[in-house]
Design a protein around this motif. Sequence first.
Motif, PDB file in Angstrom:
ATOM      1  N   THR A   1       0.833  -1.203   0.000  1.00  0.00           N
ATOM      2  CA  THR A   1       0.000   0.000   0.000  1.00  0.00           C
ATOM      3  C   THR A   1       0.870   1.257   0.000  1.00  0.00           C
ATOM      4  O   THR A   1       0.390   2.327  -0.341  1.00  0.00           O
ATOM      5  CB  THR A   1      -0.951   0.044   1.217  1.00  0.00           C
ATOM      6  OG1 THR A   1      -0.173   0.000   2.417  1.00  0.00           O
ATOM      7  CG2 THR A   1      -1.930  -1.115   1.193  1.00  0.00           C
ATOM      8  N   LEU A   2       2.150   1.097   0.376  1.00  0.00           N
ATOM      9  CA  LEU A   2       3.079   2.230   0.421  1.00  0.00           C
ATOM     10  C   LEU A   2       4.019   2.189  -0.776  1.00  0.00           C
ATOM     11  O   LEU A   2       4.360   1.108  -1.268  1.00  0.00           O
ATOM     12  CB  LEU A   2       3.918   2.183   1.703  1.00  0.00           C
ATOM     13  CG  LEU A   2       3.184   2.197   3.041  1.00  0.00           C
ATOM     14  CD1 LEU A   2       4.185   2.085   4.185  1.00  0.00           C
ATOM     15  CD2 LEU A   2       2.345   3.453   3.182  1.00  0.00           C
ATOM     16  N   ASN A   3       4.461   3.372  -1.226  1.00  0.00           N
ATOM     17  CA  ASN A   3       5.482   3.392  -2.278  1.00  0.00           C
ATOM     18  C   ASN A   3       6.850   3.130  -1.634  1.00  0.00           C
ATOM     19  O   ASN A   3       6.959   3.034  -0.411  1.00  0.00           O
ATOM     20  CB  ASN A   3       5.439   4.708  -3.059  1.00  0.00           C
ATOM     21  CG  ASN A   3       5.793   5.924  -2.227  1.00  0.00           C
ATOM     22  OD1 ASN A   3       6.691   5.887  -1.378  1.00  0.00           O
ATOM     23  ND2 ASN A   3       5.078   7.019  -2.450  1.00  0.00           N
ATOM     24  N   GLN A   4       7.900   3.008  -2.445  1.00  0.00           N
ATOM     25  CA  GLN A   4       9.204   2.613  -1.917  1.00  0.00           C
ATOM     26  C   GLN A   4       9.758   3.628  -0.921  1.00  0.00           C
ATOM     27  O   GLN A   4      10.324   3.253   0.103  1.00  0.00           O
ATOM     28  CB  GLN A   4      10.212   2.380  -3.049  1.00  0.00           C
ATOM     29  CG  GLN A   4      11.515   1.780  -2.558  1.00  0.00           C
ATOM     30  CD  GLN A   4      11.315   0.460  -1.824  1.00  0.00           C
ATOM     31  OE1 GLN A   4      10.665  -0.450  -2.335  1.00  0.00           O
ATOM     32  NE2 GLN A   4      11.844   0.345  -0.616  1.00  0.00           N
TER      33      GLN A   4
ATOM     34  N   TYR B   1      11.271   1.801  10.664  1.00  0.00           N
ATOM     35  CA  TYR B   1      11.795   2.648  11.745  1.00  0.00           C
ATOM     36  C   TYR B   1      13.050   2.079  12.401  1.00  0.00           C
ATOM     37  O   TYR B   1      13.930   2.828  12.791  1.00  0.00           O
ATOM     38  CB  TYR B   1      10.702   2.882  12.792  1.00  0.00           C
ATOM     39  CG  TYR B   1      11.012   4.030  13.699  1.00  0.00           C
ATOM     40  CD1 TYR B   1      10.828   5.337  13.261  1.00  0.00           C
ATOM     41  CD2 TYR B   1      11.498   3.829  14.978  1.00  0.00           C
ATOM     42  CE1 TYR B   1      11.136   6.406  14.084  1.00  0.00           C
ATOM     43  CE2 TYR B   1      11.798   4.894  15.807  1.00  0.00           C
ATOM     44  CZ  TYR B   1      11.611   6.181  15.349  1.00  0.00           C
ATOM     45  OH  TYR B   1      11.924   7.244  16.166  1.00  0.00           O
ATOM     46  N   ASN B   2      13.154   0.771  12.493  1.00  0.00           N
ATOM     47  CA  ASN B   2      14.338   0.184  13.129  1.00  0.00           C
ATOM     48  C   ASN B   2      15.418  -0.181  12.112  1.00  0.00           C
ATOM     49  O   ASN B   2      16.439  -0.745  12.469  1.00  0.00           O
ATOM     50  CB  ASN B   2      13.973  -1.024  13.992  1.00  0.00           C
ATOM     51  CG  ASN B   2      13.400  -2.160  13.183  1.00  0.00           C
ATOM     52  OD1 ASN B   2      13.280  -2.107  11.971  1.00  0.00           O
ATOM     53  ND2 ASN B   2      13.015  -3.218  13.878  1.00  0.00           N
ATOM     54  N   ARG B   3      15.190   0.126  10.850  1.00  0.00           N
ATOM     55  CA  ARG B   3      16.176  -0.014   9.772  1.00  0.00           C
ATOM     56  C   ARG B   3      16.658  -1.454   9.588  1.00  0.00           C
ATOM     57  O   ARG B   3      17.811  -1.692   9.260  1.00  0.00           O
ATOM     58  CB  ARG B   3      17.375   0.924   9.986  1.00  0.00           C
ATOM     59  CG  ARG B   3      17.048   2.350  10.361  1.00  0.00           C
ATOM     60  CD  ARG B   3      16.069   3.078   9.479  1.00  0.00           C
ATOM     61  NE  ARG B   3      16.575   3.278   8.128  1.00  0.00           N
ATOM     62  CZ  ARG B   3      15.790   3.413   7.059  1.00  0.00           C
ATOM     63  NH1 ARG B   3      14.489   3.371   7.190  1.00  0.00           N
ATOM     64  NH2 ARG B   3      16.292   3.593   5.873  1.00  0.00           N
ATOM     65  N   ASP B   4      15.756  -2.432   9.740  1.00  0.00           N
ATOM     66  CA  ASP B   4      16.156  -3.823   9.565  1.00  0.00           C
ATOM     67  C   ASP B   4      15.765  -4.380   8.198  1.00  0.00           C
ATOM     68  O   ASP B   4      15.944  -5.566   7.937  1.00  0.00           O
ATOM     69  CB  ASP B   4      15.592  -4.703  10.678  1.00  0.00           C
ATOM     70  CG  ASP B   4      14.073  -4.833  10.622  1.00  0.00           C
ATOM     71  OD1 ASP B   4      13.426  -4.147   9.807  1.00  0.00           O
ATOM     72  OD2 ASP B   4      13.528  -5.624  11.411  1.00  0.00           O
ATOM     73  N   GLY B   5      15.229  -3.531   7.328  1.00  0.00           N
ATOM     74  CA  GLY B   5      14.853  -3.964   5.987  1.00  0.00           C
ATOM     75  C   GLY B   5      13.469  -4.570   5.883  1.00  0.00           C
ATOM     76  O   GLY B   5      13.054  -5.006   4.814  1.00  0.00           O
ATOM     77  N   GLN B   6      12.731  -4.584   6.995  1.00  0.00           N
ATOM     78  CA  GLN B   6      11.382  -5.143   7.013  1.00  0.00           C
ATOM     79  C   GLN B   6      10.438  -4.162   7.699  1.00  0.00           C
ATOM     80  O   GLN B   6      10.846  -3.436   8.600  1.00  0.00           O
ATOM     81  CB  GLN B   6      11.350  -6.459   7.782  1.00  0.00           C
ATOM     82  CG  GLN B   6      12.251  -7.524   7.226  1.00  0.00           C
ATOM     83  CD  GLN B   6      12.246  -8.766   8.102  1.00  0.00           C
ATOM     84  OE1 GLN B   6      11.327  -8.993   8.878  1.00  0.00           O
ATOM     85  NE2 GLN B   6      13.280  -9.562   7.976  1.00  0.00           N
ATOM     86  N   ILE B   7       9.193  -4.180   7.278  1.00  0.00           N
ATOM     87  CA  ILE B   7       8.174  -3.382   7.960  1.00  0.00           C
ATOM     88  C   ILE B   7       7.318  -4.361   8.755  1.00  0.00           C
ATOM     89  O   ILE B   7       6.652  -5.229   8.184  1.00  0.00           O
ATOM     90  CB  ILE B   7       7.324  -2.583   6.963  1.00  0.00           C
ATOM     91  CG1 ILE B   7       8.229  -1.635   6.172  1.00  0.00           C
ATOM     92  CG2 ILE B   7       6.229  -1.805   7.687  1.00  0.00           C
ATOM     93  CD1 ILE B   7       7.542  -0.945   5.024  1.00  0.00           C
ATOM     94  N   ASN B   8       7.369  -4.228  10.075  1.00  0.00           N
ATOM     95  CA  ASN B   8       6.639  -5.167  10.926  1.00  0.00           C
ATOM     96  C   ASN B   8       6.264  -4.496  12.250  1.00  0.00           C
ATOM     97  O   ASN B   8       6.475  -3.290  12.432  1.00  0.00           O
ATOM     98  CB  ASN B   8       7.456  -6.449  11.135  1.00  0.00           C
ATOM     99  CG  ASN B   8       8.847  -6.166  11.651  1.00  0.00           C
ATOM    100  OD1 ASN B   8       9.060  -5.257  12.455  1.00  0.00           O
ATOM    101  ND2 ASN B   8       9.814  -6.937  11.186  1.00  0.00           N
ATOM    102  N   VAL B   9       5.737  -5.294  13.163  1.00  0.00           N
ATOM    103  CA  VAL B   9       5.242  -4.767  14.438  1.00  0.00           C
ATOM    104  C   VAL B   9       6.356  -4.099  15.245  1.00  0.00           C
ATOM    105  O   VAL B   9       6.092  -3.174  16.019  1.00  0.00           O
ATOM    106  CB  VAL B   9       4.508  -5.864  15.240  1.00  0.00           C
ATOM    107  CG1 VAL B   9       5.477  -6.897  15.763  1.00  0.00           C
ATOM    108  CG2 VAL B   9       3.691  -5.262  16.363  1.00  0.00           C
TER     109      VAL B   9
END
Length: 86
Positions: A38-41, A49-57
């Motif tokens: 749903t988001l662009n790059q 936010y934690n810069r780990d390459g994944q968007i998660n909880v």
Amino acid sequence: ITNLPEPIYAILGDVNQDGIVNVTDVLQIVSEILNPNTLNQLQKDIADYNRDGQINVSDVIRLVNRILGITQEEIIIIQDQISNLE
């Protein structure tokens, strides 16, 4: 001389790029987790936010803590206090 692209400036966590990190940004990250792509790059980069390459909880928790003004150090202290109660 090579013409380089203009740098893109963004506030980490400000997914909607309105200049304010707030619950609206949190909701956009949750939406991305529940319904990927749903988001662009650029928004994905800002949402990680934690810069780990994944968007998660984990990103959601850290962003909420930032909004509430809770630091990582405070979280560790709270965890230690809870451990001492057990």
